[in-house]
Design a protein around this motif. Structure first.
Motif, PDB file in Angstrom:
ATOM      1  N   ASP A  43       0.837  -1.193   0.000  1.00  0.00           N
ATOM      2  CA  ASP A  43       0.000   0.000   0.000  1.00  0.00           C
ATOM      3  C   ASP A  43       0.878   1.252   0.000  1.00  0.00           C
ATOM      4  OD1 ASP A  43      -2.288  -1.533   0.040  1.00  0.00           O
ATOM      5  OD2 ASP A  43      -2.383  -1.563   2.232  1.00  0.00           O
ATOM      6  N   CYS A  45       0.873   5.620   0.318  1.00  0.00           N
ATOM      7  CA  CYS A  45       0.173   6.860   0.662  1.00  0.00           C
ATOM      8  C   CYS A  45       0.910   8.016   0.003  1.00  0.00           C
ATOM      9  CB  CYS A  45       0.072   7.055   2.167  1.00  0.00           C
ATOM     10  SG  CYS A  45       1.649   7.225   3.027  1.00  0.00           S
ATOM     11  N   PRO A  50      -6.706  12.575  -4.968  1.00  0.00           N
ATOM     12  CA  PRO A  50      -7.082  11.480  -5.876  1.00  0.00           C
ATOM     13  C   PRO A  50      -7.039  11.849  -7.352  1.00  0.00           C
ATOM     14  CG  PRO A  50      -8.554  11.535  -3.992  1.00  0.00           C
ATOM     15  CD  PRO A  50      -7.677  12.742  -3.866  1.00  0.00           C
ATOM     16  N   HIS A  69     -12.928   7.809  -0.514  1.00  0.00           N
ATOM     17  CA  HIS A  69     -12.062   7.737   0.666  1.00  0.00           C
ATOM     18  C   HIS A  69     -10.612   8.066   0.327  1.00  0.00           C
ATOM     19  CE1 HIS A  69     -15.323   6.153   3.061  1.00  0.00           C
ATOM     20  NE2 HIS A  69     -15.513   5.181   2.204  1.00  0.00           N
ATOM     21  N   THR A  71      -8.766   6.682  -2.199  1.00  0.00           N
ATOM     22  CA  THR A  71      -7.954   5.569  -2.684  1.00  0.00           C
ATOM     23  C   THR A  71      -8.139   5.360  -4.185  1.00  0.00           C
ATOM     24  OG1 THR A  71      -8.043   4.443  -0.551  1.00  0.00           O
ATOM     25  CG2 THR A  71      -7.477   3.098  -2.450  1.00  0.00           C
ATOM     26  N   GLU A  82      -2.835  -0.046  -4.185  1.00  0.00           N
ATOM     27  CA  GLU A  82      -3.717   0.984  -3.651  1.00  0.00           C
ATOM     28  C   GLU A  82      -2.905   2.211  -3.266  1.00  0.00           C
ATOM     29  OE1 GLU A  82      -6.217  -0.371  -0.496  1.00  0.00           O
ATOM     30  OE2 GLU A  82      -7.487  -1.557  -1.817  1.00  0.00           O
ATOM     31  N   THR A  84      -3.364   5.898  -1.591  1.00  0.00           N
ATOM     32  CA  THR A  84      -4.335   6.661  -0.798  1.00  0.00           C
ATOM     33  C   THR A  84      -3.770   8.016  -0.413  1.00  0.00           C
ATOM     34  OG1 THR A  84      -5.239   4.596   0.089  1.00  0.00           O
ATOM     35  CG2 THR A  84      -5.779   6.626   1.268  1.00  0.00           C
ATOM     36  N   THR A  85      -4.589   9.036  -0.604  1.00  0.00           N
ATOM     37  CA  THR A  85      -4.198  10.397  -0.229  1.00  0.00           C
ATOM     38  C   THR A  85      -4.116  10.526   1.288  1.00  0.00           C
ATOM     39  OG1 THR A  85      -5.284  11.269  -2.202  1.00  0.00           O
ATOM     40  CG2 THR A  85      -4.873  12.823  -0.414  1.00  0.00           C
ATOM     41  N   ARG A  87      -4.895  11.557   4.799  1.00  0.00           N
ATOM     42  CA  ARG A  87      -6.224  11.974   5.229  1.00  0.00           C
ATOM     43  C   ARG A  87      -6.354  11.897   6.747  1.00  0.00           C
ATOM     44  NH1 ARG A  87      -9.295   6.415   3.227  1.00  0.00           N
ATOM     45  NH2 ARG A  87      -9.223   5.367   5.247  1.00  0.00           N
TER      46      ARG A  87
END
Length: 449
Positions: A43, A45, A50, A69, A71, A82, A84-85, A87
């Motif tokens: 994963d 980040c 997004p 969310h 992702t 994945e 993901t920003t 957050r």
């Protein structure tokens, strides 16, 4: 052992950083790398929003299912990653998921929302760590610790109660005192968690190396979603065969079973019916007549409640129901039970009997343990020799029975079962001509078998 970051993950990290954004590996993959274990998921980040992430991978296959969310899933080198920003999360009104998420530019703010320190570490492409909560030190010390205030973490998502226990069991880690206390205090948060999610964590916990320790330290948590356990936890067993109460015996049996989910579930539930069956004789000795059948019924109910799949549930219930059955250490009996249960279930039943015995007074059961090993060896020889112990091994089939004059229907199966019983009992050989001769006898195939 040092593991390489996959080429796909490296490419994603380089693409994002080349576009001017921060990008790090995060969560379980970093934890596993620091433990020297090969990660299964990678994963990432990033500080990119997004839509900015999507722009960085224009022309590539992108999956947007987690977009709200933050992702974005990018397929790179044929593998999904994945991204993901960073957050933060709003309040958890339903104690399961945040009411909303807010995208932020701070990695530390993102890491602060995570459950445990070991999962709140970010790693750059060069191997550098961003570890504001001391997760690397906790991994080295084998400690599970909540990020921030433990009670708040568990109130946000009740499943974290089970995740903490699962990690402790699977990784062999100790739960630090503040986190442990908050687990006990917030165990009722599991009421808000879907049965399927508890199932996943429980299944991983039970096959972990410290499953017994966790059962011993947190019975109140397990009773929260399976209240049927409460009478067993309190059960005393004044019986020469037992040197522990019901719960401690159960724990020893779980620990003695191989790390197979069906076997561990069986040992956890095999005596669940004992409290309802307890009686005490005039000498003060406790007895539990009929408890296997009651235990099987309860086990079936409990496994249904947690949405275990039918195959696993049926296997566990069968083993619980049979765990106390007496199987003579004779080839004839072994063949009969191999045929009745099938080899896989039969050998599992022997493991169940061994584990059950390991939870009893050793001096009284040591001969039984030796006998179980003999039975295992003999049964393995029967299987290896291809001896007949099931209908599919029988030298005749339904067509032969019908040809001998039995009308198609249930009676065909009954005739075959009677033949099988005589073969496994050693009365007649499993030879086609012999069996056909019986079928063609003057008395008819349904008589005398």
């Amino acid at each position: 052992m040092k593991f390489e970051i996959p080429a796909g993950a490296q490419k994603i990290l380089r693409t994002l950083t080349a576009a001017g954004y921060e990008a790090y590996l995060v969560g379980g993959c970093v934890r596993d790398l620091l433990r020297g274990v090969e990660p299964h998921d990678w994963d990432i980040c990033t500080s990119a929003r997004p839509e900015e992430t999507e722009a960085c991978f224009t022309g590539q296959r992108i999956i947007e299912t987690g977009l709200k969310h933050g992702t974005v899933t990018v397929l790179e080198e044929g593998e999904p990653y994945e991204i993901t920003t960073y957050r933060t999360e709003g309040p958890y009104s339903d104690s399961r998921r945040p009411d909303y998420v807010e995208f932020v530019s701070s990695l530390e703010a993102d890491l602060a929302r995570r459950d445990f320190t070991m999962n709140a570490i970010a790693m750059g492409l060069d191997g550098s760590l961003r570890d504001p909560f001391g997760g690397a030190a906790d991994i080295q010390a084998g400690v599970i610790r909540c990020v921030g205030e433990p009670a708040q973490r568990f109130r946000e998502d009740g499943l974290r109660v089970m995740r903490a226990l699962r990690f402790a069991s699977a990784l062999g880690y100790k739960i630090e005192n503040g986190t442990a206390g908050a687990i006990h205090e917030n165990r009722r948060m599991l009421e808000h968690v879907a049965a399927e999610r508890i199932n996943v964590e429980l299944s991983k916990l039970l096959v972990g190396e410290r499953a017994g320790d966790i059962l011993r330290q947190y019975p109140d948590v397990f009773c929260q979603f399976w209240p049927q356990l409460e009478p067993l936890v309190a059960l005393e067993q004044n019986n020469p065969w037992h040197c522990w109460g019901g719960w401690e015996h159960t724990i020893h049996a779980v620990e003695a079973a191989p790390p197979d989910l069906v076997l561990r579930l069986t040992m956890l539930l095999h005596d669940i019916g004992k409290p309802a069956c307890k009686s005490t004789d005039e000498k003060g000795i406790d007895h539990f007549y009929g408890h296997p059948a009651v235990s099987a019924k309860l086990a079936d109910q409990m496994l249904r409640e947690l949405k275990f799949d039918n195959r696993a549930r049926e296997r566990v219930v069968t083993l619980v129901e049979r765990h106390d059955v007496q199987i003579p250490n004779r080839e004839r009996s072994l063949r009969k039970w191999l045929g009745r249960l099938g080899p896989e279930t039969f050998f599992r039943l022997l493991e169940v009997k061994r584990a059950d015995s390991m939870g009893q007074s050793y001096e009284l059961v040591k001969d039984r343990l030796a006998e179980l090993e003999e039975m295992k060896t003999k049964a393995a020889e029967i299987v290896a020799q291809g001896q007949c112990f099931s209908l599919k091994d029988l030298a005749v089939n339904g067509r032969d029975v019908i040809a001998a004059g039995v009308a198609p229907g249930p009676e065909v199966g009954r005739v075959l079962e009677r033949l099988l019983e005589r073969v496994t009992g050693g009365e007649i050989p499993n030879e086609r001509e012999t069996l056909l001769g019986l079928l063609r006898s003057d008395d008819g195939p349904a008589v005398g078998m």
